[in-house]
Design a protein around this motif. Sequence first.
Motif, PDB file in Angstrom:
ATOM      1  N   MET A 172       0.844  -1.235  -0.034  1.00  0.00           N
ATOM      2  CA  MET A 172      -0.072  -0.069  -0.004  1.00  0.00           C
ATOM      3  C   MET A 172       0.819   1.140   0.233  1.00  0.00           C
ATOM      4  N   LYS A 173       0.239   2.285  -0.453  1.00  0.00           N
ATOM      5  CA  LYS A 173       1.084   3.682  -0.691  1.00  0.00           C
ATOM      6  C   LYS A 173       1.712   4.054   0.589  1.00  0.00           C
ATOM      7  N   SER A 174       0.956   4.328   1.829  1.00  0.00           N
ATOM      8  CA  SER A 174       1.409   4.534   3.133  1.00  0.00           C
ATOM      9  C   SER A 174       2.577   3.535   3.696  1.00  0.00           C
ATOM     10  N   THR A 175       2.261   2.226   3.470  1.00  0.00           N
ATOM     11  CA  THR A 175       3.283   1.362   4.169  1.00  0.00           C
ATOM     12  C   THR A 175       4.725   1.342   3.326  1.00  0.00           C
ATOM     13  N   ALA A 176       4.543   1.384   1.908  1.00  0.00           N
ATOM     14  CA  ALA A 176       5.697   1.698   0.914  1.00  0.00           C
ATOM     15  C   ALA A 176       6.360   2.823   1.241  1.00  0.00           C
ATOM     16  N   GLN A 177       5.804   3.945   1.836  1.00  0.00           N
ATOM     17  CA  GLN A 177       6.791   4.881   2.206  1.00  0.00           C
ATOM     18  C   GLN A 177       7.079   4.951   3.602  1.00  0.00           C
ATOM     19  N   GLU A 178       6.555   4.276   4.511  1.00  0.00           N
ATOM     20  CA  GLU A 178       6.933   4.017   5.695  1.00  0.00           C
ATOM     21  C   GLU A 178       8.272   3.137   5.798  1.00  0.00           C
ATOM     22  N   TYR A 179       8.411   2.339   4.655  1.00  0.00           N
ATOM     23  CA  TYR A 179       9.563   1.315   4.634  1.00  0.00           C
ATOM     24  C   TYR A 179      10.528   1.782   3.570  1.00  0.00           C
ATOM     25  N   GLY A 180      10.402   3.176   3.146  1.00  0.00           N
ATOM     26  CA  GLY A 180      11.621   3.848   2.493  1.00  0.00           C
ATOM     27  C   GLY A 180      11.431   3.899   0.835  1.00  0.00           C
ATOM     28  N   LEU A 202      11.426  -3.693  -8.579  1.00  0.00           N
ATOM     29  CA  LEU A 202      11.769  -5.231  -7.828  1.00  0.00           C
ATOM     30  C   LEU A 202      12.568  -5.160  -6.832  1.00  0.00           C
ATOM     31  N   GLU A 203      13.826  -4.593  -7.009  1.00  0.00           N
ATOM     32  CA  GLU A 203      14.971  -4.780  -5.974  1.00  0.00           C
ATOM     33  C   GLU A 203      14.539  -3.851  -4.906  1.00  0.00           C
ATOM     34  N   LYS A 204      14.139  -2.678  -5.332  1.00  0.00           N
ATOM     35  CA  LYS A 204      14.014  -1.715  -4.018  1.00  0.00           C
ATOM     36  C   LYS A 204      12.667  -2.207  -3.107  1.00  0.00           C
ATOM     37  N   SER A 205      11.746  -2.696  -3.854  1.00  0.00           N
ATOM     38  CA  SER A 205      10.536  -3.122  -2.798  1.00  0.00           C
ATOM     39  C   SER A 205      10.761  -4.533  -2.404  1.00  0.00           C
ATOM     40  N   THR A 206      11.690  -5.551  -2.946  1.00  0.00           N
ATOM     41  CA  THR A 206      12.225  -6.568  -2.012  1.00  0.00           C
ATOM     42  C   THR A 206      12.721  -6.223  -0.987  1.00  0.00           C
ATOM     43  N   ASN A 207      13.817  -5.100  -0.873  1.00  0.00           N
ATOM     44  CA  ASN A 207      14.398  -4.837   0.237  1.00  0.00           C
ATOM     45  C   ASN A 207      13.696  -4.372   1.088  1.00  0.00           C
ATOM     46  N   ALA A 208      12.564  -3.356   0.790  1.00  0.00           N
ATOM     47  CA  ALA A 208      11.458  -3.209   1.764  1.00  0.00           C
ATOM     48  C   ALA A 208      10.518  -4.179   2.360  1.00  0.00           C
ATOM     49  N   ALA A 209      10.308  -5.162   1.584  1.00  0.00           N
ATOM     50  CA  ALA A 209       9.613  -6.092   2.089  1.00  0.00           C
ATOM     51  C   ALA A 209      10.334  -7.062   3.079  1.00  0.00           C
ATOM     52  N   CYS A 210      11.786  -7.029   3.084  1.00  0.00           N
ATOM     53  CA  CYS A 210      12.691  -7.538   3.993  1.00  0.00           C
ATOM     54  C   CYS A 210      12.560  -6.911   5.107  1.00  0.00           C
ATOM     55  N   ARG A 211      12.476  -5.541   5.215  1.00  0.00           N
ATOM     56  CA  ARG A 211      12.405  -4.739   6.414  1.00  0.00           C
ATOM     57  C   ARG A 211      11.152  -5.066   7.202  1.00  0.00           C
ATOM     58  N   TYR A 212      10.169  -5.048   6.275  1.00  0.00           N
ATOM     59  CA  TYR A 212       8.597  -5.226   6.958  1.00  0.00           C
ATOM     60  C   TYR A 212       8.799  -6.498   7.693  1.00  0.00           C
ATOM     61  N   LEU A 213       9.181  -7.734   6.943  1.00  0.00           N
ATOM     62  CA  LEU A 213       9.049  -9.205   7.460  1.00  0.00           C
ATOM     63  C   LEU A 213      10.016  -9.474   8.820  1.00  0.00           C
ATOM     64  N   LYS A 214      11.318  -8.579   8.759  1.00  0.00           N
ATOM     65  CA  LYS A 214      12.047  -8.781   9.806  1.00  0.00           C
ATOM     66  C   LYS A 214      11.223  -7.873  11.117  1.00  0.00           C
TER      67      LYS A 214
END
Length: 330
Positions: free
Chosen positions: A141-149, A162-174
Motif C-alpha cells: 500500500m502507498k503509506s506502508t511503502a513510504q514507511e519502509y523507504g 523489484l530490487e527496492k521493493s524486495t528490500n522494503a519487504a525484507c525490512r517489513y518481514l524482519k
Amino acid sequence: MKKWLIYTFAIAILAVLALQLFMFSTIQQQKNSDEKYFNMAKQEYKIFVPYIPDSLELFGENVPVDHVLVRERLENEIVRNMYWHSHTILLLKRSARYFPVIEPILSENGIPDDFKYLAMAESELTNAVSPVGASGVWQFMKSTAQEYGLEVRTDVDERYHLEKSTNAACRYLKASKQQFGSWTLAAAAYNMGGGALKRDVDAQKTNDYYSLLLNQETARYVYRIVALKLICEQPFQYGFFIRNKDLYQPIPVKKVSVSSSISSLVDFAAEYNLSFLELKNVNPWLRSDKLVVNTGKTYEINIPLSFSHTKLTENIADPYTIFKDSIVVE
C-alpha cells in the motif's frame, strides 16, 4: 520373356515401397524435439491426487502435515494450483526471470528463501494493482511503502522497482518476525496486518498459525505459499511438464545513472534504440513519460541489451531437460 517382365516389375514395385518406407522412417526420425515434447505431454497428462510429504518445512519452520485439518487445507491449495493450469504454468515460467533477482536480496537480509513464494502468492510475480491499491510484486500500500523507504509519487513509484521493493519487504518481514516470534506469523501479518493478527493471537491465546482461527483469506494464505513451494520445487511431481527452454529468461540490462530530469522518456529510449514500451518493460517504476530528478537525487535506469528470444535462450544449460527434473526430451 513375360515371366522376366513380371519379375522385373515386381522388383521395381518393391524398390519403390522400400524407398517410401525409408523416407517415411527418415522423416519420423527427423521430427524435431518440440514435436516429441508435445506428443509426450499429451500422452502423459493425467488427473491425480497431489503428493503431500510426510514432513514439511516453510521458512525453516515445521508445517504439521500429520494434523488432519492442516493436511486437508494444504491439499485444497495444492489441488487448486495444480489444476489451475494457465495460472500455475505462467508462475513457473516467470519464476526463472524474477527469482534470480529476489533470492540474493532475501539472503543478504537474512530472510528465509521461501519468502519468494510469498511474493508469488501476492502478485503472481507481476506488477499487479489490487482493488484497494496495493501495488507491485510485493503488493505494498502507498503509506506502508513510504514507511519502509520507497518513493511513491506521480512519475516514480518504487513499489514497481523489484530490487527496492524486495528490500522494503525484507525490512517489513524482519519487524514482523521480531513482533510475533516466528516467520510463519510474519507471513500472516504481511497479509492481514500486524494489528489485526495481534488481536487474534491475544484473543485465542496461541501464537501458532496452524492453530489460529483467522479470516478466510489469511487462513488460506500460508497454505497457498506452501502449495506454491511444493509445486515450484517439484513441478513434474505435480503434473507440470515444462522444459528449461520454455521458461522466461532474465532480460540482460546495463544500468545508466541519471542525476538530471528527463523531459521525454520516449526520446531518452530512442537514444538507446529502444521503444518506450521496451524501456518501461524493464523500468516499471517509471510511471509517466518523463522523470523529474530533484537536486542531489540519482536514479539508475535499466537499459535492456536484448529482447531476442534466440539470444536469451541460446546459453541455457540443458534446454531440453524438464524443469527441476532429469528427464530429457530431444
